[in-house]
Scaffold this motif. Structure first.
Motif, PDB file in Angstrom:
ATOM      1  N   ARG A 121      23.580 -15.956  30.173  1.00  0.00           N
ATOM      2  CA  ARG A 121      24.361 -14.940  31.113  1.00  0.00           C
ATOM      3  C   ARG A 121      25.178 -15.633  31.891  1.00  0.00           C
ATOM      4  NH1 ARG A 121      19.944 -10.522  33.273  1.00  0.00           N
ATOM      5  NH2 ARG A 121      19.517  -9.674  31.285  1.00  0.00           N
ATOM      6  N   LEU A 122      25.036 -16.651  32.273  1.00  0.00           N
ATOM      7  CA  LEU A 122      25.954 -17.774  33.275  1.00  0.00           C
ATOM      8  C   LEU A 122      26.898 -18.070  32.533  1.00  0.00           C
ATOM      9  CD1 LEU A 122      23.013 -19.393  35.309  1.00  0.00           C
ATOM     10  CD2 LEU A 122      24.559 -17.655  36.065  1.00  0.00           C
ATOM     11  N   HIS A 123      26.707 -18.583  31.268  1.00  0.00           N
ATOM     12  CA  HIS A 123      28.009 -18.906  30.320  1.00  0.00           C
ATOM     13  C   HIS A 123      29.323 -18.277  30.604  1.00  0.00           C
ATOM     14  CE1 HIS A 123      29.968 -21.234  27.208  1.00  0.00           C
ATOM     15  NE2 HIS A 123      30.068 -19.968  26.474  1.00  0.00           N
ATOM     16  N   GLU A 124      28.883 -16.815  30.606  1.00  0.00           N
ATOM     17  CA  GLU A 124      30.236 -15.994  30.812  1.00  0.00           C
ATOM     18  C   GLU A 124      30.697 -15.657  32.138  1.00  0.00           C
ATOM     19  OE1 GLU A 124      31.485 -14.386  28.277  1.00  0.00           O
ATOM     20  OE2 GLU A 124      30.258 -15.360  27.012  1.00  0.00           O
ATOM     21  N   ALA A 125      29.807 -16.420  33.239  1.00  0.00           N
ATOM     22  CA  ALA A 125      30.122 -16.307  34.495  1.00  0.00           C
ATOM     23  C   ALA A 125      30.988 -17.692  34.858  1.00  0.00           C
ATOM     24  CB  ALA A 125      29.144 -16.087  35.541  1.00  0.00           C
ATOM     25  N   GLY A 176      15.445  -9.216  47.926  1.00  0.00           N
ATOM     26  CA  GLY A 176      16.187 -10.385  47.710  1.00  0.00           C
ATOM     27  C   GLY A 176      17.464 -10.289  46.597  1.00  0.00           C
ATOM     28  N   ARG A 177      17.208  -8.953  45.781  1.00  0.00           N
ATOM     29  CA  ARG A 177      18.136  -8.970  44.795  1.00  0.00           C
ATOM     30  C   ARG A 177      19.630  -8.998  45.175  1.00  0.00           C
ATOM     31  NH1 ARG A 177      18.297  -3.797  40.696  1.00  0.00           N
ATOM     32  NH2 ARG A 177      20.199  -4.736  39.231  1.00  0.00           N
ATOM     33  N   PRO A 178      20.125  -8.151  46.346  1.00  0.00           N
ATOM     34  CA  PRO A 178      21.497  -8.196  46.661  1.00  0.00           C
ATOM     35  C   PRO A 178      21.947  -9.416  46.943  1.00  0.00           C
ATOM     36  CG  PRO A 178      20.348  -6.567  47.805  1.00  0.00           C
ATOM     37  CD  PRO A 178      19.291  -7.544  47.267  1.00  0.00           C
ATOM     38  N   MET A 179      21.140 -10.503  47.364  1.00  0.00           N
ATOM     39  CA  MET A 179      21.764 -11.716  47.550  1.00  0.00           C
ATOM     40  C   MET A 179      22.141 -12.686  46.236  1.00  0.00           C
ATOM     41  SD  MET A 179      21.668 -11.826  50.696  1.00  0.00           S
ATOM     42  CE  MET A 179      22.202 -13.790  50.814  1.00  0.00           C
ATOM     43  N   VAL A 180      21.738 -12.325  44.772  1.00  0.00           N
ATOM     44  CA  VAL A 180      22.088 -13.004  43.982  1.00  0.00           C
ATOM     45  C   VAL A 180      23.122 -12.446  43.012  1.00  0.00           C
ATOM     46  CG1 VAL A 180      20.036 -14.183  43.770  1.00  0.00           C
ATOM     47  CG2 VAL A 180      19.954 -12.184  42.603  1.00  0.00           C
ATOM     48  N   ASP A 181      23.867 -13.138  42.446  1.00  0.00           N
ATOM     49  CA  ASP A 181      24.912 -12.660  41.264  1.00  0.00           C
ATOM     50  C   ASP A 181      24.378 -12.210  39.956  1.00  0.00           C
ATOM     51  OD1 ASP A 181      27.055 -12.817  43.116  1.00  0.00           O
ATOM     52  OD2 ASP A 181      26.685 -14.990  42.886  1.00  0.00           O
ATOM     53  N   THR A 182      23.396 -13.228  39.523  1.00  0.00           N
ATOM     54  CA  THR A 182      22.789 -12.954  38.360  1.00  0.00           C
ATOM     55  C   THR A 182      21.319 -13.274  38.346  1.00  0.00           C
ATOM     56  OG1 THR A 182      24.953 -13.890  37.153  1.00  0.00           O
ATOM     57  CG2 THR A 182      22.679 -13.988  35.939  1.00  0.00           C
ATOM     58  N   PHE A 183      20.590 -12.618  37.627  1.00  0.00           N
ATOM     59  CA  PHE A 183      19.099 -12.923  37.393  1.00  0.00           C
ATOM     60  C   PHE A 183      18.603 -12.153  36.083  1.00  0.00           C
ATOM     61  CE2 PHE A 183      19.195  -8.568  39.274  1.00  0.00           C
ATOM     62  CZ  PHE A 183      18.262  -8.130  38.737  1.00  0.00           C
ATOM     63  N   ILE A 184      17.369 -12.710  35.663  1.00  0.00           N
ATOM     64  CA  ILE A 184      16.795 -12.183  34.319  1.00  0.00           C
ATOM     65  C   ILE A 184      15.812 -11.192  34.473  1.00  0.00           C
ATOM     66  CG2 ILE A 184      15.565 -12.900  32.268  1.00  0.00           C
ATOM     67  CD1 ILE A 184      18.297 -13.858  32.220  1.00  0.00           C
ATOM     68  N   THR A 185      14.822 -11.259  35.226  1.00  0.00           N
ATOM     69  CA  THR A 185      13.953 -10.297  35.435  1.00  0.00           C
ATOM     70  C   THR A 185      13.501  -9.742  36.922  1.00  0.00           C
ATOM     71  OG1 THR A 185      12.555 -11.371  33.288  1.00  0.00           O
ATOM     72  CG2 THR A 185      11.246  -9.842  34.828  1.00  0.00           C
ATOM     73  N   GLU A 186      13.476  -8.514  37.171  1.00  0.00           N
ATOM     74  CA  GLU A 186      13.092  -7.991  38.421  1.00  0.00           C
ATOM     75  C   GLU A 186      11.614  -7.686  38.430  1.00  0.00           C
ATOM     76  OE1 GLU A 186      14.431  -4.810  41.737  1.00  0.00           O
ATOM     77  OE2 GLU A 186      15.565  -4.983  39.886  1.00  0.00           O
ATOM     78  N   VAL A 187      11.058  -8.166  39.477  1.00  0.00           N
ATOM     79  CA  VAL A 187       9.481  -7.638  39.534  1.00  0.00           C
ATOM     80  C   VAL A 187       9.353  -6.994  40.958  1.00  0.00           C
ATOM     81  CG1 VAL A 187       8.601  -9.602  38.201  1.00  0.00           C
ATOM     82  CG2 VAL A 187       8.902  -9.792  40.858  1.00  0.00           C
ATOM     83  N   SER A 188       8.364  -6.125  41.167  1.00  0.00           N
ATOM     84  CA  SER A 188       8.050  -5.267  42.398  1.00  0.00           C
ATOM     85  C   SER A 188       8.125  -6.299  43.576  1.00  0.00           C
ATOM     86  CB  SER A 188       7.097  -4.523  42.249  1.00  0.00           C
ATOM     87  OG  SER A 188       5.932  -4.846  42.112  1.00  0.00           O
ATOM     88  N   GLN A 189       8.097  -5.878  44.601  1.00  0.00           N
ATOM     89  CA  GLN A 189       8.245  -6.596  45.883  1.00  0.00           C
ATOM     90  C   GLN A 189       6.764  -7.082  46.194  1.00  0.00           C
ATOM     91  OE1 GLN A 189      11.291  -7.366  47.452  1.00  0.00           O
ATOM     92  NE2 GLN A 189      10.147  -8.830  48.543  1.00  0.00           N
ATOM     93  N   ASP A 190       5.918  -6.306  45.594  1.00  0.00           N
ATOM     94  CA  ASP A 190       4.423  -6.633  45.959  1.00  0.00           C
ATOM     95  C   ASP A 190       3.606  -7.400  44.769  1.00  0.00           C
ATOM     96  OD1 ASP A 190       4.215  -4.428  44.272  1.00  0.00           O
ATOM     97  OD2 ASP A 190       2.700  -3.311  45.075  1.00  0.00           O
ATOM     98  N   THR A 191       4.468  -8.016  43.967  1.00  0.00           N
ATOM     99  CA  THR A 191       4.102  -8.888  42.868  1.00  0.00           C
ATOM    100  C   THR A 191       4.081 -10.143  43.507  1.00  0.00           C
ATOM    101  OG1 THR A 191       4.674  -7.220  41.315  1.00  0.00           O
ATOM    102  CG2 THR A 191       4.410  -9.485  40.700  1.00  0.00           C
ATOM    103  N   TRP A 192       3.112 -10.975  42.938  1.00  0.00           N
ATOM    104  CA  TRP A 192       3.306 -12.518  43.065  1.00  0.00           C
ATOM    105  C   TRP A 192       3.228 -13.032  41.720  1.00  0.00           C
ATOM    106  CZ3 TRP A 192       3.686 -15.241  47.694  1.00  0.00           C
ATOM    107  CH2 TRP A 192       3.539 -16.581  47.448  1.00  0.00           C
ATOM    108  N   ILE A 193       4.095 -13.992  41.761  1.00  0.00           N
ATOM    109  CA  ILE A 193       4.544 -14.759  40.556  1.00  0.00           C
ATOM    110  C   ILE A 193       3.846 -16.006  40.630  1.00  0.00           C
ATOM    111  CG2 ILE A 193       6.184 -15.816  39.003  1.00  0.00           C
ATOM    112  CD1 ILE A 193       8.201 -13.637  40.306  1.00  0.00           C
TER     113      ILE A 193
END
Length: 171
Positions: free
Chosen positions: A31-35, A135-152
């Motif tokens: 994804r970043l290659h294009e950016a 936190g999603r509005p702070m980033v330009d590119t990401f791969i996977t979104e998880v819910s706020q109450d999920t611990w990775i």
């Protein structure tokens, strides 16, 4: 035995293996290659070190800098942010306020850490492998979104162990 309705809900967990993390970090690079192109990478330690290495290899970026910020002091609860090492002046001055710089982290959670780095490099492109809604509005590119109450659970924080089923019972 059924739990009463007022019982606390079990924490959602999202375990990530080394293989999965590598695949996700490579997908981020695609994804970043294009950016890009990017002249340098700033990784947020410690979680950003692994995806930054993968992205730097895939995008052939040779200048890699770190910013060291501690926020999770007990692995569960985010506390006060502490910048332990800032970004080198050569990076912050690149093409004005970080243009051409790629910021990489493993996860954006509440966005507090991302805000600190964004303030230092407002023109940089910010990328994370995983993102939570706050936190999603702070980033330009990401791969996977998880819910706020999920611990990775990242692979560098875990080992092989028995995991009980989500629902207890059975034989």
């Amino acid at each position: 035995m059924p739990q009463p309705e007022h019982a606390p809900r079990p924490e959602k967990i999202f375990p990530v293996s080394w293989d999965q993390f590598h695949r996700d970090a490579r997908a981020l690079a695609w994804r970043l290659h294009e950016a890009g192109p990017f002249d340098a990478i700033v990784c947020i330690t410690r979680g950003g070190l692994v995806p930054a290495a993968v992205v730097a290899r895939e995008l052939n970026v040779r200048i890699i800098e770190t910013i060291c910020i501690a926020s999770y002091h007990d692995y569960k609860n985010q506390g006060e942010l502490k910048v332990m090492k800032g970004v080198a002046a050569e990076i912050t001055s690149m093409r004005g306020q970080g243009k051409g710089v790629l910021i990489v982290d493993d996860l954006v959670d509440t966005g507090k850490t991302a805000r600190v780095v964004r303030d230092l490099l407002p023109a940089a492109h910010f990328a994370t492998v995983y993102a939570k809604p706050m936190g999603r509005p702070m980033v330009d590119t990401f791969i996977t979104e998880v819910s706020q109450d999920t611990w990775i659970y990242f692979p560098w924080d875990t080992g092989l162990a028995f995991v009980p089923p989500i629902k207890a019972g059975g034989d």
